[in-house]
Design a protein around this motif. Sequence first.
Motif, mmCIF file in Angstrom:
data_model
loop_
_atom_site.group_PDB
_atom_site.id
_atom_site.type_symbol
_atom_site.label_atom_id
_atom_site.label_comp_id
_atom_site.label_asym_id
_atom_site.label_seq_id
_atom_site.Cartn_x
_atom_site.Cartn_y
_atom_site.Cartn_z
ATOM 1 N N GLY A 191 0.798 -1.221 0.000
ATOM 2 C CA GLY A 191 0.000 0.000 0.000
ATOM 3 C C GLY A 191 0.834 1.277 0.000
ATOM 4 N N LEU A 192 2.143 1.153 0.212
ATOM 5 C CA LEU A 192 2.980 2.357 0.209
ATOM 6 C C LEU A 192 3.333 2.780 -1.203
ATOM 7 N N GLY A 193 3.105 1.895 -2.162
ATOM 8 C CA GLY A 193 3.252 2.306 -3.558
ATOM 9 C C GLY A 193 4.603 2.069 -4.184
ATOM 10 N N GLY A 194 5.658 2.072 -3.414
ATOM 11 C CA GLY A 194 6.968 1.813 -4.009
ATOM 12 C C GLY A 194 7.875 3.033 -4.016
ATOM 13 N N ASP A 195 7.269 4.224 -4.020
ATOM 14 C CA ASP A 195 8.093 5.421 -4.042
ATOM 15 C C ASP A 195 8.146 6.109 -2.686
ATOM 16 N N ASP A 196 7.594 5.460 -1.712
ATOM 17 C CA ASP A 196 7.626 6.029 -0.375
ATOM 18 C C ASP A 196 9.086 6.268 0.038
ATOM 19 N N PRO A 197 9.357 7.391 0.718
ATOM 20 C CA PRO A 197 10.747 7.682 1.105
ATOM 21 C C PRO A 197 11.386 6.571 1.958
ATOM 22 N N VAL A 198 10.588 5.884 2.762
ATOM 23 C CA VAL A 198 11.187 4.819 3.584
ATOM 24 C C VAL A 198 11.580 3.637 2.698
ATOM 25 N N GLN A 199 10.709 3.296 1.762
ATOM 26 C CA GLN A 199 11.055 2.216 0.825
ATOM 27 C C GLN A 199 12.308 2.588 0.032
ATOM 28 N N GLN A 200 12.312 3.853 -0.406
ATOM 29 C CA GLN A 200 13.448 4.338 -1.179
ATOM 30 C C GLN A 200 14.738 4.254 -0.362
ATOM 31 N N ALA A 201 14.642 4.675 0.894
ATOM 32 C CA ALA A 201 15.837 4.666 1.747
ATOM 33 C C ALA A 201 16.337 3.237 1.971
ATOM 34 N N PHE A 202 15.420 2.298 2.152
ATOM 35 C CA PHE A 202 15.839 0.892 2.314
ATOM 36 C C PHE A 202 16.534 0.410 1.039
ATOM 37 N N SER A 203 15.995 0.775 -0.105
ATOM 38 C CA SER A 203 16.623 0.370 -1.372
ATOM 39 C C SER A 203 18.001 0.995 -1.507
ATOM 40 N N ASP A 204 18.073 2.298 -1.240
ATOM 41 C CA ASP A 204 19.350 2.997 -1.427
ATOM 42 C C ASP A 204 20.423 2.477 -0.472
ATOM 43 N N ALA A 205 20.020 2.230 0.774
ATOM 44 C CA ALA A 205 21.009 1.768 1.757
ATOM 45 C C ALA A 205 21.259 0.264 1.619
ATOM 46 N N HIS A 206 20.499 -0.390 0.750
ATOM 47 C CA HIS A 206 20.574 -1.833 0.567
ATOM 48 C C HIS A 206 20.410 -2.515 1.931
ATOM 49 N N ALA A 207 19.315 -2.174 2.593
ATOM 50 C CA ALA A 207 19.119 -2.587 3.982
ATOM 51 C C ALA A 207 18.426 -3.942 4.075
ATOM 52 N N PHE A 208 18.894 -4.898 3.312
ATOM 53 C CA PHE A 208 18.290 -6.240 3.346
ATOM 54 C C PHE A 208 19.228 -7.238 2.701
ATOM 55 N N GLN A 209 19.013 -8.503 3.023
ATOM 56 C CA GLN A 209 19.699 -9.569 2.288
ATOM 57 C C GLN A 209 18.607 -10.402 1.625
ATOM 58 N N CYS A 210 18.027 -11.351 2.380
ATOM 59 C CA CYS A 210 16.955 -12.120 1.741
ATOM 60 C C CYS A 210 15.700 -11.269 1.568
ATOM 61 N N GLY A 211 15.533 -10.266 2.399
ATOM 62 C CA GLY A 211 14.394 -9.361 2.247
ATOM 63 C C GLY A 211 13.108 -9.831 2.903
ATOM 64 N N TYR A 212 13.159 -10.955 3.578
ATOM 65 C CA TYR A 212 11.936 -11.507 4.159
ATOM 66 C C TYR A 212 11.388 -10.619 5.275
ATOM 67 N N CYS A 213 12.290 -9.998 6.028
ATOM 68 C CA CYS A 213 11.872 -9.157 7.153
ATOM 69 C C CYS A 213 11.554 -7.735 6.728
ATOM 70 N N THR A 214 11.931 -7.383 5.486
ATOM 71 C CA THR A 214 11.945 -5.983 5.069
ATOM 72 C C THR A 214 10.582 -5.280 5.143
ATOM 73 N N PRO A 215 9.492 -5.884 4.649
ATOM 74 C CA PRO A 215 8.213 -5.176 4.744
ATOM 75 C C PRO A 215 7.858 -4.788 6.176
ATOM 76 N N GLY A 216 8.070 -5.695 7.102
ATOM 77 C CA GLY A 216 7.780 -5.402 8.507
ATOM 78 C C GLY A 216 8.662 -4.286 9.040
ATOM 79 N N MET A 217 9.917 -4.311 8.640
ATOM 80 C CA MET A 217 10.858 -3.266 9.067
ATOM 81 C C MET A 217 10.392 -1.908 8.541
ATOM 82 N N ILE A 218 10.004 -1.891 7.280
ATOM 83 C CA ILE A 218 9.623 -0.617 6.647
ATOM 84 C C ILE A 218 8.375 -0.038 7.320
ATOM 85 N N LEU A 219 7.401 -0.888 7.599
ATOM 86 C CA LEU A 219 6.164 -0.384 8.215
ATOM 87 C C LEU A 219 6.421 0.125 9.632
#
Lengths: 148, 679
Positions: free
Chosen positions: A76-104
């Motif tokens: 529901g955040l759309g993909g361009d949300d600044p938090v999503q963007q920041a996670f992408s830019d900082a590469h703040a994940f490996q498998c990414g399984y925890c990432t949605p919960g972290m972002i919310l």
Amino acid sequence: MKLRVRINGADHELEARTDESILDVVRRELGLLSVRETCGIGVCGACTVLLDGEPVSGCLLLAPLADGREITTVEGLGGDDPVQQAFSDAHAFQCGYCTPGMILTAKRLLEETPQLTEDDVRAAMSGNLCRCGSYVKIVEAVLQAANA
Amino acid sequence: MSDPRATGSARYAEDFELPGMLHARIVRSLFPHARVVRVDASAVPESCIVLTPDDVRDLSPYGCQIEDQNVLAERARHVGDPVAAVAAPTPEQAEEAVPLVEIDYEQLPAVFDAVEAAQPGAPLLHETAAAGGAAAYFAMRPQPGTNICHRFRIRHGDVDAGFAEADAIVERMYRIAGAQHAHMEPHACVAHWDGNRLELWTGTQTPFSMRDDLATIFGIPPEAIRIVSLPMGGSFGAKTFVRTEAIAAALARKAQRPVKLVLPRSEEWQTLNRHPATVTVKLGARADGTLVASQTTCYADTGAYADCGPGVAQKMGFAAPGPYRIPNVRVDAYCVYTNLAPNGAFRGYGQMQSTWARERALDTLAEQLGLDPVELRLRNIVRDGDVYCTGETLHDVRFAECLEAAAAAVRWSEGRRGKGIALVMKGMQTPSRAAIAIERDGDDYVLRCATTEMGQGAKRALSLEAARLLGVDVARIRFPDPDTSLVPYDTRTTSSRSTYMMSRALAEAVRDPRGYGEIRNEGGLDPDTGQGIASTHWHQGAAAADVEVDEETGKVTVTHLHTTTYAGRVVNRLGAELQTEGSMIMGLGTALFEEVAFEDGQVINANLSDYATPSFADVPTRFTYELIEEDGADVHGLGETALPPVPPAVGNAVASLGIEVDELPLKPETVLAAMKVRV
Ligand code: FES
Ligand code: FES
């Protein structure tokens, strides 16, 4: 039961059992697969959704308790949300399984406390686990989003 | 647009579905060792399919190194051993059907400790300590009439003569608890039969081993099986070889429909953990610190089935002497069956256990000799061109550099109270084979290889490397999920080998007019003498820790953790950093609190509340690392190297305060007990 709930900005009437969690309902009925179950007992945060803007464990939230309320998942955040963007830019994940919960969780934290220190982030997010151990970069991402 | 992992569009094995599929659950043994006398499924509703031992009698036993496991157990060898399985239209119906399957057992004597289990007269788990199956990639040395399924030795020099020359000798026994991988995504797979062809979508690090093992089980040619390895939400060694896939496939065969099997969290602890181990180390040195002899005995508890335990024990053994010049070395490593859940591959694969023991023993020796632990290590450290106790020559050796850098990071020279240091020398899967094909598709290049993705960033690393070698933008490289019907054979994605091996195969493929590249690393060790080539390529690193111990509670707080790792040429910088950080954090969990706890063979902390994994709060305030890089050098896998040295660095730091702990984890009770006998 029929569950009336607003999810990611749209109103839904969903088929649900009274003894099942909102995690199971949104995965099955709406295919919102970013909501994931790891521990199933409220300790890991992989299943985090926002309930009227507050992060809650989707694995513990019984479907009837969401009736008439509003739920946001990471889709529901759309993909361009600044938090999503920041996670992408900082590469703040490996498998990414925890990432949605972290972002919310981070999203709500940033709304509440725009001026954040590293310690604030760690303390506020300590209910979200990342077994890949991406914590350092997650903190960086949240601080980056705070300064964006 | 954000990365799929941030938008929620990333998909994992768990998300895969086929139309009309059923959902499966496993019915598991309640006893650690028992004969199944009767399975009665008459109470299960008609809509469910039940798989009982009768349904799998035509299937062959399997195992990646020893074929000692059956699809369903008629003699259960651990609590949680699969005895039957059900498949139902919904996951809830499957769950409800499990308690309706009635099973009668006849209990047998059980054994839960590897050292005890290795003694003559212990209850035997497998009557014929199985001979090495076809799938084994090194010679097995089962000890008939015992629970020892593999014995590995190194014989180098004359240890007795060595100890006779020693001015100081240290001998201690170290224990390392089992751990759970706790990958956040559970094991998940979907099996489907198309006539006599089996198709399986699963999160696995080992698609080709899986295919070959399933071919053995079902008695069909490997070509009749297609394995697609879907992205994994973490694995750390757990999603290797056959886990749930054979049961899903057998259920699908009976149901004549696709079957999906996702493990409930608590069953992960019954499926695979890390080997608990008991390691005894004896070291001898002259008064000036020169090491003259090293003797190690390892017992690796592999649980009810061997799985890759023989390999784990062998690596535990050959890594035990470590990166030091020692003229006389003796190693005996045993892989032992017990009535615990199976233990298998876990990030660091055997080497974490022996690294803990050796590096702790070295500090005790330094203390006895009145030497600085860094000095003692530097005096004996291997240098370029030295010959290891296996007879192989070591190249591109950077241990001294790693050690000195790690010591400097914690300001060792300014006082070493509360500080500890440790080195790791870690092997890579040898022998092994990697192959890749590059296909053109319009303007794009498609990489066809079996390297799997579990979050370690292999796809990214290989795509970047392909782009560099082909001289194109990385956006033009595509890397579909490995499918054994489309990709060339590869040993497996383990032991931090993939970036190293596959990037070399890739370079070959770029040079080859047909776009095919293949690399082999040859070697292997004689299991009786330990001579040969243990690893064509060694991972090298050091860790340093600064700790505080709460005098009242025994709680250890790591205030600074540092690792230095030799990285060679770095392909994917972010990936290298993340893998290093992740290894260090997992190492802290192992050091401080992770432990699979058992009572009468039953795991008593099989949930993520009682079994804690590191959280944000556990990351030390000072958390630093460096990767030593070298242009033009080999690519060094970094997926695990920073894990094994962390526990001994922490243990040595605690020991510097006079608190000698020989057991992992360093939980408060253990530390408090050690404080009572403080030296
Ligand atoms: S799955 Fe809900 S908190 Fe872990
Ligand atoms: S990135 Fe894998 S669990 Fe967090």
